[in-house]
Design a protein around this motif. Structure first.
Motif, PDB file in Angstrom:
ATOM      1  N   ILE A 209     -23.568  64.041  21.258  1.00  0.00           N
ATOM      2  CA  ILE A 209     -22.864  62.874  20.735  1.00  0.00           C
ATOM      3  C   ILE A 209     -23.829  62.074  19.873  1.00  0.00           C
ATOM      4  N   ASN A 210     -23.409  61.716  18.697  1.00  0.00           N
ATOM      5  CA  ASN A 210     -24.253  60.974  17.771  1.00  0.00           C
ATOM      6  C   ASN A 210     -24.625  59.592  18.329  1.00  0.00           C
ATOM      7  N   VAL A 211     -25.893  59.241  18.227  1.00  0.00           N
ATOM      8  CA  VAL A 211     -26.356  57.915  18.645  1.00  0.00           C
ATOM      9  C   VAL A 211     -26.149  56.944  17.492  1.00  0.00           C
ATOM     10  N   ASP A 212     -25.279  55.980  17.695  1.00  0.00           N
ATOM     11  CA  ASP A 212     -24.981  54.965  16.685  1.00  0.00           C
ATOM     12  C   ASP A 212     -25.662  53.659  17.086  1.00  0.00           C
ATOM     13  N   GLU A 213     -26.713  53.281  16.357  1.00  0.00           N
ATOM     14  CA  GLU A 213     -27.450  52.050  16.696  1.00  0.00           C
ATOM     15  C   GLU A 213     -26.545  50.827  16.634  1.00  0.00           C
ATOM     16  N   GLY A 214     -25.472  50.909  15.842  1.00  0.00           N
ATOM     17  CA  GLY A 214     -24.523  49.799  15.766  1.00  0.00           C
ATOM     18  C   GLY A 214     -23.701  49.623  17.025  1.00  0.00           C
ATOM     19  N   ASN A 215     -23.773  50.585  17.932  1.00  0.00           N
ATOM     20  CA  ASN A 215     -23.071  50.503  19.211  1.00  0.00           C
ATOM     21  C   ASN A 215     -23.945  49.925  20.323  1.00  0.00           C
ATOM     22  N   ILE A 216     -25.170  49.517  19.982  1.00  0.00           N
ATOM     23  CA  ILE A 216     -26.071  48.916  20.970  1.00  0.00           C
ATOM     24  C   ILE A 216     -26.156  47.415  20.692  1.00  0.00           C
ATOM     25  N   PHE A 217     -25.779  46.625  21.669  1.00  0.00           N
ATOM     26  CA  PHE A 217     -25.729  45.163  21.530  1.00  0.00           C
ATOM     27  C   PHE A 217     -26.738  44.545  22.503  1.00  0.00           C
ATOM     28  N   TYR A 218     -27.699  43.797  21.978  1.00  0.00           N
ATOM     29  CA  TYR A 218     -28.791  43.280  22.798  1.00  0.00           C
ATOM     30  C   TYR A 218     -28.453  41.909  23.392  1.00  0.00           C
ATOM     31  N   GLY A 219     -28.949  41.680  24.604  1.00  0.00           N
ATOM     32  CA  GLY A 219     -28.685  40.411  25.294  1.00  0.00           C
ATOM     33  C   GLY A 219     -29.784  40.084  26.279  1.00  0.00           C
ATOM     34  N   ASP A 220     -29.443  39.288  27.296  1.00  0.00           N
ATOM     35  CA  ASP A 220     -30.463  38.845  28.255  1.00  0.00           C
ATOM     36  C   ASP A 220     -30.043  39.068  29.704  1.00  0.00           C
ATOM     37  N   TYR A 221     -29.127  40.019  29.928  1.00  0.00           N
ATOM     38  CA  TYR A 221     -28.660  40.411  31.264  1.00  0.00           C
ATOM     39  C   TYR A 221     -27.719  39.388  31.904  1.00  0.00           C
ATOM     40  N   LYS A 222     -27.376  38.318  31.193  1.00  0.00           N
ATOM     41  CA  LYS A 222     -26.544  37.263  31.774  1.00  0.00           C
ATOM     42  C   LYS A 222     -25.089  37.357  31.314  1.00  0.00           C
ATOM     43  N   PHE A 223     -24.206  36.646  32.018  1.00  0.00           N
ATOM     44  CA  PHE A 223     -22.769  36.668  31.765  1.00  0.00           C
ATOM     45  C   PHE A 223     -22.443  36.329  30.311  1.00  0.00           C
ATOM     46  N   LYS A 224     -23.082  35.283  29.798  1.00  0.00           N
ATOM     47  CA  LYS A 224     -22.758  34.802  28.450  1.00  0.00           C
ATOM     48  C   LYS A 224     -23.026  35.864  27.392  1.00  0.00           C
ATOM     49  N   SER A 225     -24.150  36.581  27.514  1.00  0.00           N
ATOM     50  CA  SER A 225     -24.454  37.595  26.504  1.00  0.00           C
ATOM     51  C   SER A 225     -23.481  38.765  26.595  1.00  0.00           C
ATOM     52  N   GLY A 226     -23.014  39.087  27.812  1.00  0.00           N
ATOM     53  CA  GLY A 226     -21.998  40.116  27.954  1.00  0.00           C
ATOM     54  C   GLY A 226     -20.693  39.704  27.308  1.00  0.00           C
ATOM     55  N   TYR A 227     -20.312  38.452  27.520  1.00  0.00           N
ATOM     56  CA  TYR A 227     -19.072  37.909  26.964  1.00  0.00           C
ATOM     57  C   TYR A 227     -19.130  37.877  25.426  1.00  0.00           C
ATOM     58  N   GLU A 228     -20.235  37.334  24.908  1.00  0.00           N
ATOM     59  CA  GLU A 228     -20.355  37.184  23.449  1.00  0.00           C
ATOM     60  C   GLU A 228     -20.471  38.532  22.735  1.00  0.00           C
ATOM     61  N   ASN A 229     -21.144  39.485  23.359  1.00  0.00           N
ATOM     62  CA  ASN A 229     -21.250  40.802  22.742  1.00  0.00           C
ATOM     63  C   ASN A 229     -19.923  41.554  22.793  1.00  0.00           C
ATOM     64  N   MET A 230     -19.113  41.266  23.800  1.00  0.00           N
ATOM     65  CA  MET A 230     -17.790  41.892  23.857  1.00  0.00           C
ATOM     66  C   MET A 230     -16.916  41.366  22.721  1.00  0.00           C
ATOM     67  N   LEU A 231     -17.077  40.115  22.369  1.00  0.00           N
ATOM     68  CA  LEU A 231     -16.344  39.568  21.222  1.00  0.00           C
ATOM     69  C   LEU A 231     -16.689  40.340  19.952  1.00  0.00           C
ATOM     70  N   LYS A 232     -17.970  40.711  19.812  1.00  0.00           N
ATOM     71  CA  LYS A 232     -18.397  41.506  18.658  1.00  0.00           C
ATOM     72  C   LYS A 232     -17.773  42.901  18.701  1.00  0.00           C
ATOM     73  N   ILE A 233     -17.722  43.495  19.883  1.00  0.00           N
ATOM     74  CA  ILE A 233     -17.149  44.834  20.043  1.00  0.00           C
ATOM     75  C   ILE A 233     -15.672  44.834  19.665  1.00  0.00           C
ATOM     76  N   LEU A 234     -14.963  43.776  20.059  1.00  0.00           N
ATOM     77  CA  LEU A 234     -13.532  43.701  19.788  1.00  0.00           C
ATOM     78  C   LEU A 234     -13.226  43.560  18.296  1.00  0.00           C
ATOM     79  N   LYS A 235     -14.219  43.181  17.506  1.00  0.00           N
ATOM     80  CA  LYS A 235     -14.025  43.056  16.064  1.00  0.00           C
ATOM     81  C   LYS A 235     -14.301  44.361  15.316  1.00  0.00           C
ATOM     82  N   LEU A 236     -14.832  45.369  16.029  1.00  0.00           N
ATOM     83  CA  LEU A 236     -15.145  46.641  15.388  1.00  0.00           C
ATOM     84  C   LEU A 236     -13.871  47.360  14.954  1.00  0.00           C
ATOM     85  N   LYS A 237     -13.955  48.010  13.803  1.00  0.00           N
ATOM     86  CA  LYS A 237     -12.791  48.770  13.320  1.00  0.00           C
ATOM     87  C   LYS A 237     -12.509  49.949  14.233  1.00  0.00           C
ATOM     88  N   LYS A 238     -13.603  50.645  14.614  1.00  0.00           N
ATOM     89  CA  LYS A 238     -13.467  51.757  15.558  1.00  0.00           C
ATOM     90  C   LYS A 238     -14.087  51.327  16.881  1.00  0.00           C
TER      91      LYS A 238
END
Length: 335
Positions: A209-238
């Motif tokens: 499976i191709n490694v897509d660096e755009g599919n890696i979202f960095y954070g700080d292990y806390k709830f807020k970074s999980g929430y905010e990065n999910m918002l970014k994921i939901l905006k992805l076309k694919k």
């Protein structure tokens, strides 16, 4: 007349050193000898002065525990393991929250040196060059828990973070997922960041499976970074069909965000976390996770530190087993 340690030694028929070892619960004393000394202490109503005793034998029976944040769901089980072993051997714990800030860590080390702590348990944070130097300068035995230094100069108790992340990502692949995002820790974190990212990438590569660096979202292990990065994921076309989070707290943040936006877990997104904290079990849907043996980490770390203090031979690095806990936040993807 107040009984002295000499009176206890004479009554029990042993030397002063033996009485001292019994008072400090040293394992080298036989049960028979220990009973004689304890009986003599009881009969003479001997009450040793803790401070005077510590000056005499150059020990305070105190251990410093440096922890990033006791309010986090990850650390209490580690501390409980430490405390249970400490209580068994009559040691006191000094708990210091450092908030992952180097200045607070430095001040904590200075304080522990002034208090003449017999040893230190350092939990979680990255060990850089400056921190190594500070560890070495205080000349106090140190054991690292849930972290290790890059050259294995210090004693440590950890898990294989890379392999654990590999198992997590590979499980999602086994369920038929090919587009898998990762909610990672800090990009430069050599402890839980880099190894877990590498494990995720390794699982993809080994499954072609191709490694897509755009599919890696960095954070700080806390709830807020999980929430905010999910918002970014939901905006992805694919959008990915599955998400591997480097902590349970980030996984819960991501799942909460997705459900608030009208998505379903695991129908729209399968999500797997990391750590095995209590929250992962009671969240809905219950979270699939990599469970770290946190209580055992604390207990083993404390046992290792006590052996070092006693001068026993101890293995440098201890790796404990982790578990993949399968729950209903992940499902098979048939297409």
């Amino acid at each position: 007349m107040t009984a002295t340690i000499k009176d206890v030694a004479k009554k029990a028929g042993v030397g002063l050193g033996t009485v001292s070892r019994v008072l400090n619960n040293h394992p080298s004393v036989s049960e028979e000898t220990k009973k004689k000394v304890l009986d003599a202490i009881k009969e003479l109503e001997y009450n040793p002065n803790a401070i005077a005793r510590s000056l005499k034998i150059k020990t305070t029976n105190s251990i410093g525990v440096m922890i990033p944040d006791i309010s986090s769901g990850f650390y209490p089980e580690i501390v409980r393991g430490i405390e249970d072993v400490a209580n068994k051997y009559k040691y006191n714990i000094m708990l210091l929250n450092t908030d992952l800030k180097r200045e607070k860590e430095k001040q904590a080390l200075i304080m522990l040196k002034e208090k003449k702590a017999d040893g230190i348990l350092f939990i979680s944070n990255t060990i850089d060059y400056k921190l190594k130097k500070e560890f070495q300068s205080i000349n106090i035995p140190i054991v690292l828990i849930a972290t290790k230094d890059d050259n294995d100069e210090f004693y440590s108790v950890t898990i294989d973070n890379e392999n654990a992340a590999f198992q997590a990502a590979n499980y999602l692949i086994e369920l038929g997922h090919k587009n898998i995002a990762m909610l990672a820790g800090k990009k430069e974190d050599p402890n839980a960041g880099v190894p877990r990212i590498n494990g995720y990438k390794k699982a993809l590569i080994e499954n072609n499976i191709n490694v897509d660096e755009g599919n890696i979202f960095y954070g700080d292990y806390k709830f807020k970074s999980g929430y905010e990065n999910m918002l970014k994921i939901l905006k992805l076309k694919k959008k990915p069909t599955a998400i591997f989070a480097a902590s349970d707290t980030m996984a819960v943040g991501a799942a909460s965000c997705a459900m608030q936006m009208g998505y379903r877990i695991p129908d729209d997104f399968s999500i797997i976390g990391f750590d095995g904290i209590e929250l992962s079990e009671y969240f809905y849907p219950p979270l699939t996770t990599i469970k770290q043996p946190r209580y055992e980490m604390g207990a083993k770390g404390m046992e290792k530190l006590l052996k070092i203090i006693r001068g026993d031979t101890v293995e440098k690095s201890t790796e404990l087993e982790f578990q993949l806990i399968k729950r209903s936040s992940c499902k098979f993807r048939g297409d």
